[in-house]
Design a protein around this motif. Structure first.
Motif, PDB file in Angstrom:
ATOM      1  N   ARG A   1       0.830  -1.212   0.000  1.00  0.00           N
ATOM      2  CA  ARG A   1       0.000   0.000   0.000  1.00  0.00           C
ATOM      3  C   ARG A   1       0.858   1.252   0.000  1.00  0.00           C
ATOM      4  NH1 ARG A   1      -4.959  -2.421   2.390  1.00  0.00           N
ATOM      5  NH2 ARG A   1      -3.795  -3.187   4.144  1.00  0.00           N
TER       6      ARG A   1
ATOM      7  N   ASN B   1       2.290   1.925  -3.324  1.00  0.00           N
ATOM      8  CA  ASN B   1       1.268   2.469  -4.217  1.00  0.00           C
ATOM      9  C   ASN B   1       1.119   3.968  -4.025  1.00  0.00           C
ATOM     10  OD1 ASN B   1      -0.741   2.454  -6.093  1.00  0.00           O
ATOM     11  ND2 ASN B   1      -2.341   1.763  -4.688  1.00  0.00           N
ATOM     12  N   ARG B   2       1.063   4.384  -2.707  1.00  0.00           N
ATOM     13  CA  ARG B   2       0.991   5.825  -2.406  1.00  0.00           C
ATOM     14  C   ARG B   2       2.154   6.571  -3.040  1.00  0.00           C
ATOM     15  NH1 ARG B   2      -2.704   4.680  -1.273  1.00  0.00           N
ATOM     16  NH2 ARG B   2      -3.675   4.402   0.724  1.00  0.00           N
TER      17      ARG B   2
ATOM     18  N   LEU C   1       3.969   5.771  -5.481  1.00  0.00           N
ATOM     19  CA  LEU C   1       3.877   5.787  -6.940  1.00  0.00           C
ATOM     20  C   LEU C   1       2.983   6.913  -7.414  1.00  0.00           C
ATOM     21  CD1 LEU C   1       4.503   4.353  -9.568  1.00  0.00           C
ATOM     22  CD2 LEU C   1       2.480   2.993  -9.224  1.00  0.00           C
ATOM     23  N   GLN C   2       1.818   7.054  -6.748  1.00  0.00           N
ATOM     24  CA  GLN C   2       0.904   8.123  -7.169  1.00  0.00           C
ATOM     25  C   GLN C   2       1.566   9.482  -7.016  1.00  0.00           C
ATOM     26  OE1 GLN C   2      -2.374   7.339  -8.241  1.00  0.00           O
ATOM     27  NE2 GLN C   2      -1.407   5.351  -8.246  1.00  0.00           N
TER      28      GLN C   2
ATOM     29  N   ILE D   1       4.054  10.119  -9.730  1.00  0.00           N
ATOM     30  CA  ILE D   1       3.436  10.421 -11.031  1.00  0.00           C
ATOM     31  C   ILE D   1       2.993  11.879 -11.060  1.00  0.00           C
ATOM     32  CG2 ILE D   1       1.454   9.904 -12.477  1.00  0.00           C
ATOM     33  CD1 ILE D   1       1.682   7.044 -11.695  1.00  0.00           C
TER      34      ILE D   1
ATOM     35  N   LEU E   1       5.923  14.017 -11.567  1.00  0.00           N
ATOM     36  CA  LEU E   1       6.361  13.995 -12.973  1.00  0.00           C
ATOM     37  C   LEU E   1       5.522  14.940 -13.803  1.00  0.00           C
ATOM     38  CD1 LEU E   1       8.054  12.740 -15.236  1.00  0.00           C
ATOM     39  CD2 LEU E   1       6.331  11.011 -15.460  1.00  0.00           C
ATOM     40  N   ALA E   2       4.204  14.943 -13.543  1.00  0.00           N
ATOM     41  CA  ALA E   2       3.338  15.860 -14.300  1.00  0.00           C
ATOM     42  C   ALA E   2       3.755  17.308 -14.049  1.00  0.00           C
ATOM     43  CB  ALA E   2       1.887  15.640 -13.891  1.00  0.00           C
TER      44      ALA E   2
ATOM     45  N   LEU F   1       6.970  18.105 -15.848  1.00  0.00           N
ATOM     46  CA  LEU F   1       6.803  18.259 -17.295  1.00  0.00           C
ATOM     47  C   LEU F   1       6.223  19.607 -17.639  1.00  0.00           C
ATOM     48  CD1 LEU F   1       5.562  14.766 -18.415  1.00  0.00           C
ATOM     49  CD2 LEU F   1       7.686  15.861 -18.973  1.00  0.00           C
TER      50      LEU F   1
ATOM     51  N   PHE G   1       8.288   0.770  -9.504  1.00  0.00           N
ATOM     52  CA  PHE G   1       7.644  -0.362 -10.171  1.00  0.00           C
ATOM     53  C   PHE G   1       8.432  -1.640  -9.956  1.00  0.00           C
ATOM     54  CE2 PHE G   1       3.860   0.757 -12.043  1.00  0.00           C
ATOM     55  CZ  PHE G   1       3.906   1.975 -12.689  1.00  0.00           C
TER      56      PHE G   1
ATOM     57  N   LEU H   1       7.793  -2.931  -6.553  1.00  0.00           N
ATOM     58  CA  LEU H   1       6.452  -3.538  -6.478  1.00  0.00           C
ATOM     59  C   LEU H   1       6.484  -4.956  -7.021  1.00  0.00           C
ATOM     60  CD1 LEU H   1       4.007  -0.698  -7.492  1.00  0.00           C
ATOM     61  CD2 LEU H   1       3.788  -2.162  -5.530  1.00  0.00           C
ATOM     62  N   HIS H   2       7.078  -5.111  -8.213  1.00  0.00           N
ATOM     63  CA  HIS H   2       7.085  -6.434  -8.819  1.00  0.00           C
ATOM     64  C   HIS H   2       7.928  -7.408  -8.019  1.00  0.00           C
ATOM     65  CE1 HIS H   2       4.633  -6.307 -12.351  1.00  0.00           C
ATOM     66  NE2 HIS H   2       5.107  -5.140 -12.699  1.00  0.00           N
TER      67      HIS H   2
ATOM     68  N   GLN I   1      -0.231  -8.309 -10.154  1.00  0.00           N
ATOM     69  CA  GLN I   1       0.790  -7.961 -11.145  1.00  0.00           C
ATOM     70  C   GLN I   1       0.156  -7.283 -12.355  1.00  0.00           C
ATOM     71  OE1 GLN I   1       2.487 -11.909 -11.417  1.00  0.00           O
ATOM     72  NE2 GLN I   1       4.357 -11.238 -10.422  1.00  0.00           N
TER      73      GLN I   1
ATOM     74  N   VAL J   1      -0.641  -3.708 -11.468  1.00  0.00           N
ATOM     75  CA  VAL J   1       0.535  -2.835 -11.497  1.00  0.00           C
ATOM     76  C   VAL J   1       0.857  -2.458 -12.942  1.00  0.00           C
ATOM     77  CG1 VAL J   1       2.997  -2.760 -11.057  1.00  0.00           C
ATOM     78  CG2 VAL J   1       1.499  -3.710  -9.362  1.00  0.00           C
TER      79      VAL J   1
ATOM     80  N   THR K   1      -0.528   5.353 -16.971  1.00  0.00           N
ATOM     81  CA  THR K   1       0.349   6.519 -16.769  1.00  0.00           C
ATOM     82  C   THR K   1       0.983   6.950 -18.077  1.00  0.00           C
ATOM     83  OG1 THR K   1       0.866   5.600 -14.620  1.00  0.00           O
ATOM     84  CG2 THR K   1       2.233   7.387 -15.395  1.00  0.00           C
TER      85      THR K   1
ATOM     86  N   PHE L   1       0.242  10.466 -20.182  1.00  0.00           N
ATOM     87  CA  PHE L   1       1.224  11.505 -20.518  1.00  0.00           C
ATOM     88  C   PHE L   1       1.410  11.616 -22.016  1.00  0.00           C
ATOM     89  CE2 PHE L   1       2.187  13.114 -16.618  1.00  0.00           C
ATOM     90  CZ  PHE L   1       2.512  12.159 -15.676  1.00  0.00           C
TER      91      PHE L   1
ATOM     92  N   GLN M   1       0.646  14.983 -24.138  1.00  0.00           N
ATOM     93  CA  GLN M   1       1.717  15.659 -24.871  1.00  0.00           C
ATOM     94  C   GLN M   1       1.385  15.785 -26.338  1.00  0.00           C
ATOM     95  OE1 GLN M   1       5.201  13.378 -23.910  1.00  0.00           O
ATOM     96  NE2 GLN M   1       5.962  14.990 -22.586  1.00  0.00           N
TER      97      GLN M   1
ATOM     98  N   LEU N   1      -6.541   6.767 -13.523  1.00  0.00           N
ATOM     99  CA  LEU N   1      -5.372   6.406 -12.735  1.00  0.00           C
ATOM    100  C   LEU N   1      -5.756   6.149 -11.281  1.00  0.00           C
ATOM    101  CD1 LEU N   1      -2.337   6.129 -12.871  1.00  0.00           C
ATOM    102  CD2 LEU N   1      -2.127   8.519 -12.311  1.00  0.00           C
TER     103      LEU N   1
ATOM    104  N   PHE O   1      -6.029  -1.524  -6.967  1.00  0.00           N
ATOM    105  CA  PHE O   1      -4.841  -2.190  -6.458  1.00  0.00           C
ATOM    106  C   PHE O   1      -4.910  -2.302  -4.945  1.00  0.00           C
ATOM    107  CE2 PHE O   1      -0.578  -3.635  -6.659  1.00  0.00           C
ATOM    108  CZ  PHE O   1       0.091  -3.109  -5.579  1.00  0.00           C
ATOM    109  N   ASP O   2      -5.341  -1.211  -4.297  1.00  0.00           N
ATOM    110  CA  ASP O   2      -5.459  -1.263  -2.839  1.00  0.00           C
ATOM    111  C   ASP O   2      -6.466  -2.309  -2.403  1.00  0.00           C
ATOM    112  OD1 ASP O   2      -4.862   2.237  -2.105  1.00  0.00           O
ATOM    113  OD2 ASP O   2      -3.577   0.469  -1.940  1.00  0.00           O
TER     114      ASP O   2
ATOM    115  N   VAL P   1      -4.912  -5.661  -2.683  1.00  0.00           N
ATOM    116  CA  VAL P   1      -3.947  -5.911  -1.604  1.00  0.00           C
ATOM    117  C   VAL P   1      -4.686  -6.290  -0.335  1.00  0.00           C
ATOM    118  CG1 VAL P   1      -2.342  -4.748  -0.069  1.00  0.00           C
ATOM    119  CG2 VAL P   1      -2.085  -4.509  -2.492  1.00  0.00           C
TER     120      VAL P   1
END
Lengths: 209, 154
Positions: A116, A119-120, A122-123, A126, A129-130, A133, A151, A154-155, B8, B11, B18, B22, B26, B80, B87-88, B91
Motif C-alpha cells: 500500500r 502504491n501511495r 507511486l501516485q 506520477i 512527474l506531471a 513536465l 515499479f 512492487l514487482h 501484477q 501494477v 500513466t 502523458f 503531450q 489512474l 490495487f489497494d 492488496v
C-alpha cells in the motif's frame, strides 16, 4: 532399392496408361494417376532414425533390469539450445539487479502495508512527474528513474509472495487429499458392512427353508 | 486468475495508464504562449482556428468517443486513481496468513503425517474388502456349480 520400390508404386498407374495407349485401347479412368507424380527428392525425406541406443532395450519385456537405467536428473547448470539454464530457481534480490530497495529489509516484511505504501509513493511520483513536465521539462529523467524503481520494487515484492502462495496451495491440496481418503475409508467400511448384512440375510433365508 | 497475478496485472495497467495519459496529453496539447513578447497569431489564422474549433466541437458533440482537450486530464487522472484504488482493494484481499514460512512448513509436516496414517488405514480397509470380495466370488462360484450339477428332484 527402397527408393525404386516407392517410385514404382507411384508410377504404376502412369505406366498402365502408357501400355494401354500402346495397345490402342482408350485409357479408362482407372488409369489416371491418383497422386501427383512424386519428384525424386521427396521420396528420400523420411523421419530421422531413432537414437542408436535403442538396441540396448531388446530384452526389456523379459528382463527389465538388463537395460540401462534412465539418466539421473540434471543438477546445477545445463545448456539447452545454446542457452544456459540453472536448476536452482531463486528470485534474484534487488541489489543484484542494481535497483535501490525502497521497503525495509526485514525477514518478516508486512506485505500488505509495504504494497500500500509503495502504491501511495507511486501516485505521488506520477504527480511530481506531471508537475516537472509542465514547469521544468528537461528534468524528467530523474523522476522517470524514481518511478521505474518503484515499479521494480512492487514487482519484486509480488514475486517474493510466490513461494508463500506455493506452500499455501500445497497445504490446501493435502487437506483436500486427506478429506478424500477419509471419505473413501468411510465408503469402503459402509459397503463391507452392507455386503455382510446381505450375506447374513441370505444365510438366514437359506436356513429357513 | 490467482490474486498475485491479478496484482501484477494491476501494477502493469497502472503503468500503462500513466504513460498513455502523458503521451496523449503531450500529443494533443494546444500550443502555449512562451512569453508575452511574442505576437498573437494573425487574425486570418485566428478565424480559421475558430472555424476549425467550431467544426471540432460539432464533431465532438456527434461522436461521444472524442473528448475536448480540457476533459482529457480529468478522465485520465480519474482512470489512474480508479486503478490505484483497485490495487489497494486487491492488496486488502490478499489471504496472507500470519506466521511466515516456518508455520507453513510445520503445517505441511503435520498434514504429511496425517496423510500417511490415513493412507495406511485406507490400504488396510482395501485389502480386507478385496479378501472378502474374493471369498464371496468363490462361494458364488461354488453355488453356481452346485446349481448346475444339481440332480433333478425326485
Amino acid at each position: 532399392m527402397r527408393v525404386n520400390h516407392i517410385l514404382s508404386f507411384f508410377l504404376a498407374p502412369c505406366r498402365r496408361r502408357i501400355i494401354s495407349e500402346a495397345r490402342n485401347q482408350s485409357p479408362s479412368i482407372f488409369d489416371h494417376p491418383r497422386f501427383p507424380p512424386l519428384k525424386r527428392r521427396m521420396a528420400t525425406a523420411t523421419y530421422p532414425p531413432p537414437p542408436p541406443y535403442y538396441r540396448l532395450y531388446k530384452d526389456y519385456s523379459e528382463n527389465p533390469s538388463s537395460a540401462p537405467e534412465p539418466p539421473p536428473p540434471i543438477e546445477g547448470t545445463y545448456v539447452c539450445f545454446g542457452g544456459n539454464y540453472t536448476t536452482e530457481d531463486v528470485l534474484p534480490s534487488l541489489e543484484e539487479q542494481g535497483v535501490p530497495q525502497l521497503y525495509p529489509k526485514d525477514s518478516n516484511v508486512d506485505y500488505k502495508k509495504e504494497l500500500r505504501s509503495l502504491n501511495r509513493e507511486l501516485q505521488l511520483h506520477i504527480l511530481e512527474l506531471a508537475d516537472v513536465l509542465v514547469g521544468r521539462p528537461s528534468q524528467y529523467a530523474k523522476r522517470i528513474g524514481d518511478i521505474s524503481s518503484i515499479f521494480k520494487n512492487l514487482h519484486h515484492l509480488l514475486n517474493s509472495l510466490r513461494p508463500h502462495q506455493a506452500r499455501a496451495t500445497l497445504i490446501h491440496i493435502m487437506e483436500l487429499q486427506i478429506q478424500q481418503r477419509k471419505q473413501a475409508v468411510e465408503d469402503i467400511k459402509r459397503r463391507r458392512e452392507e455386503a455382510q448384512r446381505l450375506l447374513k440375510d441370505a444365510f438366514v433365508t437359506l436356513d429357513g427353508q | 486468475m490467482d490474486i498475485i497475478s491479478q496484482l501484477q496485472e494491476q501494477v502493469n495497467s497502472i503503468a500503462a495508464i500513466t504513460f498513455n495519459a502523458f503521451g496523449t496529453l503531450q500529443r494533443d496539447a494546444p500550443p502555449v504562449q512562451l512569453s508575452p513578447n511574442y505576437p498573437e497569431p494573425p487574425p486570418a489564422a485566428a478565424a480559421a482556428a475558430a472555424a476549425a474549433a467550431a467544426a471540432a466541437a460539432a464533431a465532438a458533440a456527434d461522436d461521444p468517443t472524442t473528448t475536448a482537450f480540457p476533459e482529457q486530464p480529468k478522465q485520465l487522472s480519474a482512470d489512474l486513481v480508479k486503478a490505484a484504488k483497485q490495487f489497494d482493494a486487491l492488496v486488502a484481499a490478499l489471504p496472507l496468513s500470519e506466521g511466515g514460512e516456518e508455520a507453513q512448513l510445520k503445517r505441511i509436516a503435520e498434514l504429511q503425517v496425517e496423510n500417511d496414517l490415513i493412507g495406511q488405514e485406507l490400504q488396510k480397509q482395501l485389502e480386507a474388502a478385496e479378501k472378502e470380495l474374493k471369498q464371496v466370488q468363490e462361494l458364488f462360484g461354488q453355488a453356481a456349480d452346485n446349481c448346475l450339477n444339481m440332480k433333478k428332484p425326485e
